[in-house]
Design a protein around this motif. Sequence first.
Motif, PDB file in Angstrom:
ATOM      1  N   GLN A 174      -3.098   3.113  -9.387  1.00 21.48           N
ATOM      2  CA  GLN A 174      -4.408   2.800  -9.075  1.00 21.48           C
ATOM      3  C   GLN A 174      -5.290   3.997  -9.387  1.00 21.48           C
ATOM      4  O   GLN A 174      -6.355   3.482 -10.162  1.00 21.48           O
ATOM      5  CB  GLN A 174      -4.811   2.189  -7.837  1.00 21.48           C
ATOM      6  CG  GLN A 174      -4.225   0.584  -7.735  1.00 21.48           C
ATOM      7  CD  GLN A 174      -4.903  -0.020  -6.656  1.00 21.48           C
ATOM      8  OE1 GLN A 174      -4.144  -0.411  -5.563  1.00 21.48           O
ATOM      9  NE2 GLN A 174      -5.969  -0.191  -6.426  1.00 21.48           N
ATOM     10  N   LYS A 175      -5.093   4.957  -9.049  1.00 20.71           N
ATOM     11  CA  LYS A 175      -6.115   6.072  -8.788  1.00 20.71           C
ATOM     12  C   LYS A 175      -5.920   6.933 -10.230  1.00 20.71           C
ATOM     13  O   LYS A 175      -6.700   7.696 -10.711  1.00 20.71           O
ATOM     14  CB  LYS A 175      -5.999   7.007  -7.599  1.00 20.71           C
ATOM     15  CG  LYS A 175      -6.275   6.266  -6.464  1.00 20.71           C
ATOM     16  CD  LYS A 175      -7.839   5.626  -6.444  1.00 20.71           C
ATOM     17  CE  LYS A 175      -7.930   4.988  -5.059  1.00 20.71           C
ATOM     18  NZ  LYS A 175      -9.303   4.158  -5.049  1.00 20.71           N
ATOM     19  N   TYR A 212      -1.710   4.512   6.068  1.00 24.26           N
ATOM     20  CA  TYR A 212      -1.671   5.881   5.663  1.00 24.26           C
ATOM     21  C   TYR A 212      -0.614   6.691   5.729  1.00 24.26           C
ATOM     22  O   TYR A 212       0.063   6.284   6.991  1.00 24.26           O
ATOM     23  CB  TYR A 212      -3.060   6.473   5.955  1.00 24.26           C
ATOM     24  CG  TYR A 212      -4.388   5.800   5.708  1.00 24.26           C
ATOM     25  CD1 TYR A 212      -4.920   5.802   4.485  1.00 24.26           C
ATOM     26  CD2 TYR A 212      -5.030   4.934   6.768  1.00 24.26           C
ATOM     27  CE1 TYR A 212      -6.118   5.053   4.141  1.00 24.26           C
ATOM     28  CE2 TYR A 212      -6.068   4.292   6.564  1.00 24.26           C
ATOM     29  CZ  TYR A 212      -6.439   4.332   5.174  1.00 24.26           C
ATOM     30  OH  TYR A 212      -7.840   3.476   4.901  1.00 24.26           O
ATOM     31  N   PRO A 252       2.539   4.889  -1.513  1.00 26.30           N
ATOM     32  CA  PRO A 252       2.068   5.987  -2.293  1.00 26.30           C
ATOM     33  C   PRO A 252       2.238   5.814  -3.842  1.00 26.30           C
ATOM     34  O   PRO A 252       1.180   6.365  -4.699  1.00 26.30           O
ATOM     35  CB  PRO A 252       3.065   7.075  -1.816  1.00 26.30           C
ATOM     36  CG  PRO A 252       3.321   6.797  -0.428  1.00 26.30           C
ATOM     37  CD  PRO A 252       3.511   5.450  -0.470  1.00 26.30           C
ATOM     38  N   ARG A 306       0.669  -1.171   0.022  1.00 25.09           N
ATOM     39  CA  ARG A 306      -0.036  -0.010   0.145  1.00 25.09           C
ATOM     40  C   ARG A 306       0.931   1.307  -0.074  1.00 25.09           C
ATOM     41  O   ARG A 306       0.602   1.961   0.874  1.00 25.09           O
ATOM     42  CB  ARG A 306      -1.075  -0.206   1.203  1.00 25.09           C
ATOM     43  CG  ARG A 306      -2.079  -1.083   1.000  1.00 25.09           C
ATOM     44  CD  ARG A 306      -3.113  -0.876   2.263  1.00 25.09           C
ATOM     45  NE  ARG A 306      -3.609   0.266   2.447  1.00 25.09           N
ATOM     46  CZ  ARG A 306      -4.969   0.893   2.026  1.00 25.09           C
ATOM     47  NH1 ARG A 306      -5.531   0.164   1.423  1.00 25.09           N
ATOM     48  NH2 ARG A 306      -5.181   1.902   2.400  1.00 25.09           N
ATOM     49  N   TYR A 318      -4.058  -3.614  -1.463  1.00 23.75           N
ATOM     50  CA  TYR A 318      -4.317  -2.694  -2.740  1.00 23.75           C
ATOM     51  C   TYR A 318      -5.228  -1.707  -2.190  1.00 23.75           C
ATOM     52  O   TYR A 318      -5.957  -1.583  -0.708  1.00 23.75           O
ATOM     53  CB  TYR A 318      -5.092  -3.401  -3.897  1.00 23.75           C
ATOM     54  CG  TYR A 318      -4.030  -4.333  -4.482  1.00 23.75           C
ATOM     55  CD1 TYR A 318      -3.553  -4.014  -5.705  1.00 23.75           C
ATOM     56  CD2 TYR A 318      -4.093  -5.647  -3.881  1.00 23.75           C
ATOM     57  CE1 TYR A 318      -2.389  -5.095  -6.262  1.00 23.75           C
ATOM     58  CE2 TYR A 318      -3.008  -6.596  -4.448  1.00 23.75           C
ATOM     59  CZ  TYR A 318      -2.389  -6.211  -5.563  1.00 23.75           C
ATOM     60  OH  TYR A 318      -1.427  -7.050  -6.178  1.00 23.75           O
ATOM     61  N   PHE A 319      -5.929  -0.571  -2.946  1.00 26.21           N
ATOM     62  CA  PHE A 319      -6.432   0.415  -2.529  1.00 26.21           C
ATOM     63  C   PHE A 319      -8.078   0.285  -3.347  1.00 26.21           C
ATOM     64  O   PHE A 319      -8.062  -0.371  -4.272  1.00 26.21           O
ATOM     65  CB  PHE A 319      -6.148   1.881  -3.042  1.00 26.21           C
ATOM     66  CG  PHE A 319      -4.657   2.263  -2.256  1.00 26.21           C
ATOM     67  CD1 PHE A 319      -4.602   2.707  -0.934  1.00 26.21           C
ATOM     68  CD2 PHE A 319      -3.448   2.073  -3.125  1.00 26.21           C
ATOM     69  CE1 PHE A 319      -3.582   3.054  -0.246  1.00 26.21           C
ATOM     70  CE2 PHE A 319      -2.289   1.975  -2.105  1.00 26.21           C
ATOM     71  CZ  PHE A 319      -2.220   2.958  -0.832  1.00 26.21           C
ATOM     72  N   TYR A 368      -0.821   3.949  -4.923  1.00 29.39           N
ATOM     73  CA  TYR A 368      -2.051   4.803  -4.985  1.00 29.39           C
ATOM     74  C   TYR A 368      -2.149   5.540  -6.151  1.00 29.39           C
ATOM     75  O   TYR A 368      -3.303   5.640  -6.772  1.00 29.39           O
ATOM     76  CB  TYR A 368      -1.787   5.632  -3.654  1.00 29.39           C
ATOM     77  CG  TYR A 368      -3.425   6.666  -3.449  1.00 29.39           C
ATOM     78  CD1 TYR A 368      -4.501   6.078  -2.801  1.00 29.39           C
ATOM     79  CD2 TYR A 368      -3.295   7.821  -3.893  1.00 29.39           C
ATOM     80  CE1 TYR A 368      -5.595   6.546  -2.622  1.00 29.39           C
ATOM     81  CE2 TYR A 368      -4.419   8.483  -3.787  1.00 29.39           C
ATOM     82  CZ  TYR A 368      -5.449   8.008  -3.250  1.00 29.39           C
ATOM     83  OH  TYR A 368      -6.775   8.733  -2.880  1.00 29.39           O
TER      84      TYR A 368
END
Length: 196
Positions: A69-70, A136, A63, A61, A195-196, A66
């Motif tokens: 994926q985003k 986080y 950055p 997980r 994963y996110f 993130y």
Amino acid sequence: MTHIENISHILHYGITHHTSVNANPNFIPIGDGSLIAMRNNFLLNNGKRLGEYIPFYFGARTPMLYVVQKGFNMVAPILAENIVYCVTSVQKMIDKQLNFVFTDGHAVDGFTSQYSTADIENISTIIDWNAIKARYWRSDTDLDLKRRKEAEFLILGDISNDAVLGFLVSNENAKSRLIAFGVETTNVHVRPDYYF
């Protein structure tokens, strides 16, 4: 981490560097192209360029994941099921007598320190494992958390396929695809929480 379509090549040739004679001609990159270009030219303390190394994170997980994926920073989003963690261990790299460097944070950050094989016995105190394991990385009381979470283990040159201890995927569909590529069932683990 790599795109699932790169796994077949990894099974045959290992994790190869882009300058390798065994480099994947159909390699599908993930990540921020501008950051990759910057890393290719970033000079390490040992005089080598960061781009000469294959990077690993110590945890999940991240950055980078993130962003991938985003789809931030002008990176096209990639579905979690198309992203695979390739897992190895520090001990395996030592056993293989591979040349490595590790960092206590994101490798190109000015606050990050770099360490060599001579420092490996102290890795448990050099790396901030609480930061690595943090779910986080945004914190009003610890503005350096994100950098430390992104500590890296960098391998010079190619990594043989027998040095890959297993693969982590987001769902059963991704697991089935890896098994179809030829990965042993016991070497693929479904970890949606990674994963996110």
